[in-house]
Design a protein around this motif. Structure first.
Motif, PDB file in Angstrom:
ATOM      1  N   GLY A 324     -22.995  22.802   2.957  1.00 58.76           N
ATOM      2  CA  GLY A 324     -24.186  22.108   2.677  1.00 58.76           C
ATOM      3  C   GLY A 324     -24.470  21.617   1.225  1.00 58.76           C
ATOM      4  O   GLY A 324     -25.119  20.756   0.912  1.00 58.76           O
ATOM      5  N   GLY A 325     -23.752  22.369   0.478  1.00 58.45           N
ATOM      6  CA  GLY A 325     -23.811  22.201  -1.077  1.00 58.45           C
ATOM      7  C   GLY A 325     -23.280  21.026  -1.485  1.00 58.45           C
ATOM      8  O   GLY A 325     -23.404  20.178  -2.479  1.00 58.45           O
ATOM      9  N   LEU A 326     -22.355  20.424  -0.692  1.00 63.61           N
ATOM     10  CA  LEU A 326     -21.676  19.087  -0.535  1.00 63.61           C
ATOM     11  C   LEU A 326     -22.774  18.060  -0.093  1.00 63.61           C
ATOM     12  O   LEU A 326     -22.628  17.837   1.102  1.00 63.61           O
ATOM     13  CB  LEU A 326     -20.456  18.915  -0.023  1.00 63.61           C
ATOM     14  CG  LEU A 326     -19.196  19.989  -0.647  1.00 63.61           C
ATOM     15  CD1 LEU A 326     -17.837  19.934   0.227  1.00 63.61           C
ATOM     16  CD2 LEU A 326     -18.941  18.997  -2.119  1.00 63.61           C
ATOM     17  N   ARG A 327     -23.358  17.508  -0.706  1.00 61.83           N
ATOM     18  CA  ARG A 327     -24.532  16.602  -0.367  1.00 61.83           C
ATOM     19  C   ARG A 327     -23.662  14.989   0.058  1.00 61.83           C
ATOM     20  O   ARG A 327     -23.906  14.062  -0.921  1.00 61.83           O
ATOM     21  CB  ARG A 327     -25.640  16.352  -1.220  1.00 61.83           C
ATOM     22  CG  ARG A 327     -26.381  17.556  -1.601  1.00 61.83           C
ATOM     23  CD  ARG A 327     -26.658  18.610  -0.267  1.00 61.83           C
ATOM     24  NE  ARG A 327     -27.476  17.617   0.682  1.00 61.83           N
ATOM     25  CZ  ARG A 327     -27.152  17.646   2.120  1.00 61.83           C
ATOM     26  NH1 ARG A 327     -26.338  18.450   2.408  1.00 61.83           N
ATOM     27  NH2 ARG A 327     -27.987  17.057   2.666  1.00 61.83           N
ATOM     28  N   VAL A 328     -22.677  15.126   0.922  1.00 64.29           N
ATOM     29  CA  VAL A 328     -22.118  13.981   1.408  1.00 64.29           C
ATOM     30  C   VAL A 328     -22.074  13.645   2.762  1.00 64.29           C
ATOM     31  O   VAL A 328     -21.720  14.691   3.635  1.00 64.29           O
ATOM     32  CB  VAL A 328     -20.561  14.046   0.705  1.00 64.29           C
ATOM     33  CG1 VAL A 328     -19.764  12.813   1.358  1.00 64.29           C
ATOM     34  CG2 VAL A 328     -20.414  14.138  -0.723  1.00 64.29           C
ATOM     35  N   GLY A 329     -22.648  12.694   3.363  1.00 62.16           N
ATOM     36  CA  GLY A 329     -22.793  12.125   4.582  1.00 62.16           C
ATOM     37  C   GLY A 329     -22.314  10.729   4.676  1.00 62.16           C
ATOM     38  O   GLY A 329     -22.181  10.323   3.580  1.00 62.16           O
ATOM     39  N   TRP A 330     -22.530  10.110   5.842  1.00 65.22           N
ATOM     40  CA  TRP A 330     -22.041   8.733   5.738  1.00 65.22           C
ATOM     41  C   TRP A 330     -22.439   8.107   7.216  1.00 65.22           C
ATOM     42  O   TRP A 330     -23.027   8.778   7.958  1.00 65.22           O
ATOM     43  CB  TRP A 330     -20.675   8.615   5.816  1.00 65.22           C
ATOM     44  CG  TRP A 330     -19.745   9.450   6.986  1.00 65.22           C
ATOM     45  CD1 TRP A 330     -19.518   9.308   8.363  1.00 65.22           C
ATOM     46  CD2 TRP A 330     -19.375  10.746   6.644  1.00 65.22           C
ATOM     47  NE1 TRP A 330     -18.957  10.216   8.961  1.00 65.22           N
ATOM     48  CE2 TRP A 330     -18.615  10.970   7.749  1.00 65.22           C
ATOM     49  CE3 TRP A 330     -19.136  11.316   5.464  1.00 65.22           C
ATOM     50  CZ2 TRP A 330     -18.023  12.536   7.926  1.00 65.22           C
ATOM     51  CZ3 TRP A 330     -18.402  12.685   5.800  1.00 65.22           C
ATOM     52  CH2 TRP A 330     -17.857  13.088   6.860  1.00 65.22           C
ATOM     53  N   ILE A 331     -22.509   6.866   7.278  1.00 61.96           N
ATOM     54  CA  ILE A 331     -22.855   5.901   8.227  1.00 61.96           C
ATOM     55  C   ILE A 331     -21.808   4.961   8.757  1.00 61.96           C
ATOM     56  O   ILE A 331     -21.236   4.685   7.828  1.00 61.96           O
ATOM     57  CB  ILE A 331     -24.143   4.920   8.097  1.00 61.96           C
ATOM     58  CG1 ILE A 331     -25.324   6.083   7.497  1.00 61.96           C
ATOM     59  CG2 ILE A 331     -24.518   4.082   9.111  1.00 61.96           C
ATOM     60  CD1 ILE A 331     -26.465   5.188   7.072  1.00 61.96           C
ATOM     61  N   ARG A 332     -21.420   5.010   9.814  1.00 57.70           N
ATOM     62  CA  ARG A 332     -20.500   4.283  10.215  1.00 57.70           C
ATOM     63  C   ARG A 332     -20.967   2.736  11.196  1.00 57.70           C
ATOM     64  O   ARG A 332     -21.719   3.193  12.302  1.00 57.70           O
ATOM     65  CB  ARG A 332     -19.321   4.700  11.102  1.00 57.70           C
ATOM     66  CG  ARG A 332     -18.081   3.924  11.533  1.00 57.70           C
ATOM     67  CD  ARG A 332     -18.189   3.125  12.848  1.00 57.70           C
ATOM     68  NE  ARG A 332     -17.151   2.698  13.096  1.00 57.70           N
ATOM     69  CZ  ARG A 332     -17.014   1.537  13.961  1.00 57.70           C
ATOM     70  NH1 ARG A 332     -17.980   1.019  14.617  1.00 57.70           N
ATOM     71  NH2 ARG A 332     -15.745   0.645  14.189  1.00 57.70           N
ATOM     72  N   ALA A 333     -21.177   1.884  10.636  1.00 64.16           N
ATOM     73  CA  ALA A 333     -21.673   0.755  11.562  1.00 64.16           C
ATOM     74  C   ALA A 333     -20.759  -0.782  11.239  1.00 64.16           C
ATOM     75  O   ALA A 333     -19.826  -0.824  10.680  1.00 64.16           O
ATOM     76  CB  ALA A 333     -23.092   0.397  11.150  1.00 64.16           C
ATOM     77  N   GLU A 334     -21.233  -1.746  11.881  1.00 64.13           N
ATOM     78  CA  GLU A 334     -20.518  -3.134  11.554  1.00 64.13           C
ATOM     79  C   GLU A 334     -20.993  -3.521  10.266  1.00 64.13           C
ATOM     80  O   GLU A 334     -22.132  -3.201   9.833  1.00 64.13           O
ATOM     81  CB  GLU A 334     -21.235  -4.221  12.569  1.00 64.13           C
ATOM     82  CG  GLU A 334     -20.698  -3.683  14.055  1.00 64.13           C
ATOM     83  CD  GLU A 334     -19.177  -3.570  14.182  1.00 64.13           C
ATOM     84  OE1 GLU A 334     -18.459  -4.517  13.669  1.00 64.13           O
ATOM     85  OE2 GLU A 334     -18.777  -2.388  14.876  1.00 64.13           O
ATOM     86  N   ARG A 335     -20.241  -4.273   9.756  1.00 62.44           N
ATOM     87  CA  ARG A 335     -20.534  -4.638   8.300  1.00 62.44           C
ATOM     88  C   ARG A 335     -21.722  -5.355   7.785  1.00 62.44           C
ATOM     89  O   ARG A 335     -22.127  -4.744   6.627  1.00 62.44           O
ATOM     90  CB  ARG A 335     -19.252  -5.747   7.900  1.00 62.44           C
ATOM     91  CG  ARG A 335     -17.900  -5.215   7.871  1.00 62.44           C
ATOM     92  CD  ARG A 335     -16.833  -6.177   7.807  1.00 62.44           C
ATOM     93  NE  ARG A 335     -15.407  -5.718   7.841  1.00 62.44           N
ATOM     94  CZ  ARG A 335     -14.779  -5.277   8.933  1.00 62.44           C
ATOM     95  NH1 ARG A 335     -15.424  -5.530  10.278  1.00 62.44           N
ATOM     96  NH2 ARG A 335     -13.689  -4.750   9.016  1.00 62.44           N
ATOM     97  N   PRO A 336     -22.423  -6.127   8.637  1.00 60.67           N
ATOM     98  CA  PRO A 336     -23.775  -6.722   8.383  1.00 60.67           C
ATOM     99  C   PRO A 336     -24.620  -5.509   8.180  1.00 60.67           C
ATOM    100  O   PRO A 336     -25.583  -5.451   7.278  1.00 60.67           O
ATOM    101  CB  PRO A 336     -24.140  -7.542   9.397  1.00 60.67           C
ATOM    102  CG  PRO A 336     -22.715  -8.112   9.939  1.00 60.67           C
ATOM    103  CD  PRO A 336     -21.896  -6.888  10.009  1.00 60.67           C
ATOM    104  N   MET A 337     -24.698  -4.417   9.217  1.00 67.09           N
ATOM    105  CA  MET A 337     -25.375  -3.249   9.134  1.00 67.09           C
ATOM    106  C   MET A 337     -25.225  -2.615   7.913  1.00 67.09           C
ATOM    107  O   MET A 337     -26.191  -1.959   7.221  1.00 67.09           O
ATOM    108  CB  MET A 337     -25.229  -2.658  10.444  1.00 67.09           C
ATOM    109  CG  MET A 337     -26.498  -1.549  10.339  1.00 67.09           C
ATOM    110  SD  MET A 337     -27.974  -1.901  10.376  1.00 67.09           S
ATOM    111  CE  MET A 337     -28.226  -2.450  11.940  1.00 67.09           C
ATOM    112  N   ILE A 338     -24.074  -2.382   7.556  1.00 66.91           N
ATOM    113  CA  ILE A 338     -23.857  -1.446   6.306  1.00 66.91           C
ATOM    114  C   ILE A 338     -24.202  -2.284   5.074  1.00 66.91           C
ATOM    115  O   ILE A 338     -24.874  -1.627   4.243  1.00 66.91           O
ATOM    116  CB  ILE A 338     -22.040  -1.296   6.122  1.00 66.91           C
ATOM    117  CG1 ILE A 338     -21.546  -0.323   7.356  1.00 66.91           C
ATOM    118  CG2 ILE A 338     -21.839  -0.855   4.982  1.00 66.91           C
ATOM    119  CD1 ILE A 338     -22.106   0.904   7.241  1.00 66.91           C
TER     120      ILE A 338
END
Length: 464
Positions: A324-338
């Motif tokens: 949890g100390g690595l505060r790294v997440g992500w979102i995967r979506a289509e390019r316009p949404m990104i």
């Protein structure tokens, strides 16, 4: 509490946290704690506090204690009381503050945790040994390249985005690096989606029970939450099909659901995708716990893409698998949404930390090794925990989880009061209403099982 007009007793108990004080009478300590919530605009102008009897039951005190606390608040000008309408918050209107407030669902990550002898309020895991190895092996030449620039990578380090994209491809979902937005953990990803995609008044479908951070995020964004039940085999898809046509968005966790640990079977995932496509329902698939596998089926693949383009936004994180100390997440979506979400994130915090991203990129190249280590340890802890519960709490019931770090237990009693009694004995647990959009699930607790067996057994002994 989107507008907090009626404050549920379980929600108020969460917000109060460790309100008792050794050096003052209970009514005065409770009045002071409530006063702080009013002063901080957590309890907003006009909010109706719970009936005295209901709050007394939730806090494990006498009704007289609550009555005296309410009377003291009224004397301070913080409450107004009317026959038939109960007690309502009164505060200085010049103090400012809106009426969309949080309701303490994430209180287990607050400072009061340090006061507990045993903290079982969060299922977050300690770091794998791989994390220390990766930190020690940071490529200084690569770091020098980043140090020569300003360090602001709004969408994330290119290498990390490429590694995350490869993870999705390996799980059967074609993905390119520019379809990834790196966030400061999956919680920020949820909040970004809620604040960017929800207009106040929109109907958002959430699970019952569901992830408390998402419930809080969407409610704070002003959404009207509609609950879709989670059964022993996962999300109730028949119910979802009936309510999907009028909703703006669905938030769900098909794999290693938090808090139940249930994963949808392959056929059910296909049907979920079909429902999403048929209704054109924008869907957030949260895969934060999907790496924490307990059964023999392995990591479940992402939800199949429905026919409608861009309907599914996927959220992931390194925090559950690695630390949890690595505060790294992500979102995967289509390019316009990104692009849209990247602009929103840049306005919030400009960019995620470079060093955390470098370490995470290296660790994700060893994701299979990390999953094997987590699975081995979690299975051993689960077996120990089940044996302890069979001996000490044979009446408690739960569905065996396929993933995650906790058991979703039906205690058969008032779990809010149980949690409050446990707090006084030095044990923190989270009662079911924190995971319910309607503050339901009142006989349930989420009980993390990853602690050493002697600690887990001691905590269970104090949960009565």
């Amino acid at each position: 509490m989107a507008r907090a007009e009626h404050v549920d007793s379980a929600a108020l108990a969460r917000l109060l946290g460790g309100w008792r004080a050794d050096d003052m009478p209970l009514p005065h300590a409770l009045a002071d704690a409530l006063d702080e919530l009013v002063a901080g605009n957590v309890l907003v102008e006009g909010a109706a506090l719970p009936p005295q009897r209901a709050l007394a039951a939730a806090l494990g005190v006498s009704r007289g204690t609550v009555a005296q606390a309410y009377a003291e608040l009224a004397a301070r000008g913080r409450l107004t009381s009317r026959q038939g309408s109960g007690s309502r918050v009164r505060r200085d209107r010049s103090a400012g503050g809106g009426d969309h407030v949080v309701d303490g669902r994430l209180a287990s990550f607050g400072s009061t945790r340090r006061l507990a002898e045993l903290d079982l309020s969060s299922g977050a895991l300690p770091a794998l040994s791989l994390v220390r190895e990766a930190v020690s092996a940071v490529d200084l030449c690569e770091l020098d390249v980043y140090l020569a620039g300003d360090g602001y990578y709004a969408a994330g380090l290119p290498r990390l985005r490429a590694v995350v994209a490869e993870q999705y491809r390996a799980q059967g979902l074609p993905t390119e690096a520019d379809q990834i937005l790196v966030t400061s953990g999956s919680q920020q990803a949820v909040w970004l989606c809620a604040s960017s995609l929800v207009t106040p008044g929109d109907e958002v479908l959430v699970e019952e029970p569901g992830y408390r951070g998402a419930i809080e995020a969407f409610r704070t964004a002003g959404a009207r939450l509609t609950a879709v039940p989670v059964r022993a085999d996962g999300l109730d898809l028949d119910h979802l099909d009936r309510v999907a046509r009028r909703a703006a968005l669905l938030y769900c966790q098909p794999a290693a659901h938090n808090p139940t640990g249930i994963s949808l079977p392959a056929a059910a995932r296909e049907r979920l995708s079909e429902i999403v496509g048929r209704h054109g329902l924008l869907t957030i698939e949260d895969r934060s716990c999907a790496d924490l596998v307990l059964d023999d089926r392995g990591v479940r693949p992402p939800l199949p893409d429905p026919p409608g383009p861009g309907l599914v936004i996927r959220i992931g994180t390194a925090s559950k698998l690695l630390w949890g100390g690595l505060r790294v997440g992500w979102i995967r979506a289509e390019r316009p949404m990104i692009k849209r979400l990247t602009q929103a994130k840049a306005a919030l915090d400009l960019a995620a930390p470079v060093l955390d991203q470098m370490v995470t990129a290296e660790l994700l190249t060893q994701a299979d090794r990390a999953r094997r280590e987590r699975t081995r340890r979690l299975r051993a802890h689960l077996a120990d925990a089940v044996a302890v519960l069979a001996e000490r709490r044979p009446a408690w019931r739960w569905t065996p989880p396929s993933g995650g770090t906790a058991l979703w237990i039906d205690t058969g009693t008032d779990a809010v009061a149980l949690a409050e009694r446990a707090r006084r004995r030095g044990v923190l647990v989270t009662a079911g209403p924190a995971f319910s959009p309607a503050n339901a699930q009142r006989s349930r607790i989420r009980l993390p099982f990853w602690r050493p067996v002697d600690q887990f057994a001691h905590a269970v002994d104090l949960l009565e």
